[in-house]
Write a protein that holds these residues in place. Structure first.
Motif, PDB file in Angstrom:
ATOM      1  N   ARG A  93      -4.187   3.376  62.170  1.00 43.95           N
ATOM      2  CA  ARG A  93      -3.683   4.386  63.225  1.00 43.95           C
ATOM      3  C   ARG A  93      -4.978   4.701  63.992  1.00 43.95           C
ATOM      4  O   ARG A  93      -4.622   5.267  65.115  1.00 43.95           O
ATOM      5  CB  ARG A  93      -2.985   5.419  62.529  1.00 43.95           C
ATOM      6  CG  ARG A  93      -1.611   5.332  62.128  1.00 43.95           C
ATOM      7  CD  ARG A  93      -1.101   6.217  60.925  1.00 43.95           C
ATOM      8  NE  ARG A  93       0.489   5.916  60.861  1.00 43.95           N
ATOM      9  CZ  ARG A  93       1.069   6.292  59.607  1.00 43.95           C
ATOM     10  NH1 ARG A  93       0.324   7.196  58.716  1.00 43.95           N
ATOM     11  NH2 ARG A  93       2.274   6.021  59.423  1.00 43.95           N
ATOM     12  N   LEU A 123       6.170   1.587  52.578  1.00 44.54           N
ATOM     13  CA  LEU A 123       6.083   3.105  51.672  1.00 44.54           C
ATOM     14  C   LEU A 123       7.420   3.535  51.289  1.00 44.54           C
ATOM     15  O   LEU A 123       7.334   4.345  50.316  1.00 44.54           O
ATOM     16  CB  LEU A 123       5.302   3.908  52.453  1.00 44.54           C
ATOM     17  CG  LEU A 123       4.849   5.038  52.071  1.00 44.54           C
ATOM     18  CD1 LEU A 123       3.682   4.860  50.953  1.00 44.54           C
ATOM     19  CD2 LEU A 123       3.839   5.893  52.986  1.00 44.54           C
ATOM     20  N   ALA A 124       8.498   3.408  52.086  1.00 42.69           N
ATOM     21  CA  ALA A 124       9.685   3.798  52.023  1.00 42.69           C
ATOM     22  C   ALA A 124      10.791   3.083  50.948  1.00 42.69           C
ATOM     23  O   ALA A 124      11.697   3.635  50.569  1.00 42.69           O
ATOM     24  CB  ALA A 124      10.399   4.019  53.187  1.00 42.69           C
ATOM     25  N   ASN A 128       1.908   3.788  46.935  1.00 37.99           N
ATOM     26  CA  ASN A 128       1.793   5.250  47.329  1.00 37.99           C
ATOM     27  C   ASN A 128       0.326   5.533  47.270  1.00 37.99           C
ATOM     28  O   ASN A 128      -0.120   6.628  48.217  1.00 37.99           O
ATOM     29  CB  ASN A 128       2.487   6.244  46.322  1.00 37.99           C
ATOM     30  CG  ASN A 128       3.967   6.440  46.432  1.00 37.99           C
ATOM     31  OD1 ASN A 128       4.647   5.989  47.488  1.00 37.99           O
ATOM     32  ND2 ASN A 128       4.565   6.396  45.393  1.00 37.99           N
ATOM     33  N   ILE A 148       1.897  -1.771  61.260  1.00 29.31           N
ATOM     34  CA  ILE A 148       2.256  -0.264  61.094  1.00 29.31           C
ATOM     35  C   ILE A 148       3.722  -0.143  60.628  1.00 29.31           C
ATOM     36  O   ILE A 148       4.008   0.353  59.549  1.00 29.31           O
ATOM     37  CB  ILE A 148       1.621   0.594  62.109  1.00 29.31           C
ATOM     38  CG1 ILE A 148       0.416   0.615  62.103  1.00 29.31           C
ATOM     39  CG2 ILE A 148       2.387   2.216  61.781  1.00 29.31           C
ATOM     40  CD1 ILE A 148      -0.545   1.623  63.208  1.00 29.31           C
ATOM     41  N   PRO A 149       4.601  -0.513  61.189  1.00 29.32           N
ATOM     42  CA  PRO A 149       5.930  -0.419  60.968  1.00 29.32           C
ATOM     43  C   PRO A 149       6.309  -1.100  59.576  1.00 29.32           C
ATOM     44  O   PRO A 149       7.063  -0.567  58.834  1.00 29.32           O
ATOM     45  CB  PRO A 149       6.774  -1.260  62.052  1.00 29.32           C
ATOM     46  CG  PRO A 149       5.933  -1.004  63.330  1.00 29.32           C
ATOM     47  CD  PRO A 149       4.552  -1.117  62.665  1.00 29.32           C
ATOM     48  N   LEU A 179      -2.820   2.444  56.450  1.00 30.48           N
ATOM     49  CA  LEU A 179      -2.070   3.163  57.615  1.00 30.48           C
ATOM     50  C   LEU A 179      -3.205   3.826  58.559  1.00 30.48           C
ATOM     51  O   LEU A 179      -3.240   4.047  59.775  1.00 30.48           O
ATOM     52  CB  LEU A 179      -0.896   3.985  57.316  1.00 30.48           C
ATOM     53  CG  LEU A 179       0.439   2.974  56.889  1.00 30.48           C
ATOM     54  CD1 LEU A 179       1.267   4.121  56.417  1.00 30.48           C
ATOM     55  CD2 LEU A 179       0.937   2.386  57.932  1.00 30.48           C
ATOM     56  N   PRO A 202      -0.875   4.229  52.248  1.00 25.22           N
ATOM     57  CA  PRO A 202      -1.261   5.312  53.130  1.00 25.22           C
ATOM     58  C   PRO A 202      -2.865   5.251  53.708  1.00 25.22           C
ATOM     59  O   PRO A 202      -2.875   5.484  54.793  1.00 25.22           O
ATOM     60  CB  PRO A 202      -1.082   6.700  52.288  1.00 25.22           C
ATOM     61  CG  PRO A 202      -0.054   6.300  51.567  1.00 25.22           C
ATOM     62  CD  PRO A 202      -0.255   5.040  50.859  1.00 25.22           C
ATOM     63  N   GLU A 231       4.731   1.024  56.768  1.00 20.74           N
ATOM     64  CA  GLU A 231       5.692   2.211  56.887  1.00 20.74           C
ATOM     65  C   GLU A 231       7.035   1.952  56.016  1.00 20.74           C
ATOM     66  O   GLU A 231       7.587   2.949  55.094  1.00 20.74           O
ATOM     67  CB  GLU A 231       5.961   2.846  57.885  1.00 20.74           C
ATOM     68  CG  GLU A 231       4.714   3.308  58.891  1.00 20.74           C
ATOM     69  CD  GLU A 231       5.103   3.761  60.119  1.00 20.74           C
ATOM     70  OE1 GLU A 231       4.282   4.686  60.669  1.00 20.74           O
ATOM     71  OE2 GLU A 231       6.007   3.289  60.886  1.00 20.74           O
ATOM     72  N   SER A 232       7.676   0.893  56.382  1.00 26.71           N
ATOM     73  CA  SER A 232       8.972   0.392  55.408  1.00 26.71           C
ATOM     74  C   SER A 232       8.733   0.108  53.975  1.00 26.71           C
ATOM     75  O   SER A 232       9.345   0.556  53.166  1.00 26.71           O
ATOM     76  CB  SER A 232       9.258  -1.007  56.183  1.00 26.71           C
ATOM     77  OG  SER A 232       9.996  -0.722  57.565  1.00 26.71           O
TER      78      SER A 232
END
Length: 261
Positions: free
Chosen positions: A257, A236-237, A246, A229-230, A253, A250, A233-234
């Motif tokens: 989750r 995605l950023a 994009n 997950i981290p 994720l 998600p 998330e990275s």
């Protein structure tokens, strides 16, 4: 098969492992009759579907009477047309758990399959139906060790590289293997989520991004890989991320989750 390979790569990237095409664009089944003749007619048409895959209605026809349809799907896995074999594996995978007995013929086909795209669909199907026999683990493990795991530029014909198949095999092994054996498969898949090195340029950078979306879509079939997950998330950023990030990150994720304790 070049056009079909291009489309298959497009589908994995923009639609995902289990939703390779928009259902409204798929060819509907000719009939809802679940006789053997109906199954065989549908399978015959798979060779003429162009860039399409069987939609959910077709999959439901095979799922509704899987004990009967299994023999037709088994024959389709040995068809002379690569595109028919690929769609047979796809349908078995989409049927899900009740198709687990078909893992026997999926595994047998994998051992003799010459086409890398068909092999990838077979590996996905073995994962989807949960065919976790010792023979399956052994065959996939041998395949994992044999395949080249290095990043390479994209192929000119848009076909998969060995490393792409290795990512898919690692994903299946993560899901099908016992807990003690999972770490190296997890590490191999998730390494591609890391940002590219600053000195990675040109076609090698293009290849690295191909590995990244293969890895993202593979992780969708690894719902217990919550430690990823981290990294997702990275990704995605990242300021220079590809457009597909994009859409797909998600979604993946969301799958992971659900399994966070």
């Amino acid at each position: 098969m070049k056009t079909l390979r291009v489309f298959a790569i497009f589908c994995v990237c923009f639609v995902g492992c289990n939703q390779r095409i928009a259902q409204q664009n798929s060819t509907p089944p000719k009939t809802r009759d679940t006789s053997n003749q109906s199954f065989d007619e549908l399978i015959t048409a798979w060779g003429d579907m162009g860039m399409m895959f069987p939609d959910s209605a077709q999959v439901d026809v095979f799922r509704a009477d899987f004990e009967t349809s299994r023999s037709s799907l088994r024959d389709a896995l040995s068809h002379s047309d690569n595109s028919v074999r690929m769609r047979a594996a796809y349908v078995i995978g989409e049927i899900g758990d009740i198709a687990k007995p078909a893992g026997e013929e999926l595994l047998a086909r994998l051992l003799d399959e010459p086409d890398e795209l068909v092999r990838i669909y077979i590996v996905d199907a073995l994962n989807s139906v949960g065919y976790d026999t010792n023979a399956t683990i052994a065959a996939l493990s041998d395949r994992f060790e044999t395949l080249d795991g290095n990043n390479v530029p994209p192929n000119n014909d848009h076909s998969y590289a060995e490393v792409d198949e290795k990512i898919k095999v690692a994903s299946a092994l993560f899901s099908l293997s016992d807990t003690d054996s999972r770490s190296k498969y997890y590490d191999f898949v998730t390494q591609w989520l890391d940002p590219p090195a600053d000195d990675l340029k040109g076609t090698l950078l293009d290849g690295y991004w191909e590995r990244r979306w293969i890895a993202v879509n593979s992780i969708e079939q690894m719902p217990e890989a919550t430690d990823a997950i981290p990294k997702l998330e990275s990704l995605l950023a990242e300021p220079n991320a590809k457009l597909w990030v994009n859409t797909h990150v998600p979604r993946v994720l969301g799958v992971l989750r659900k399994n966070v304790q």
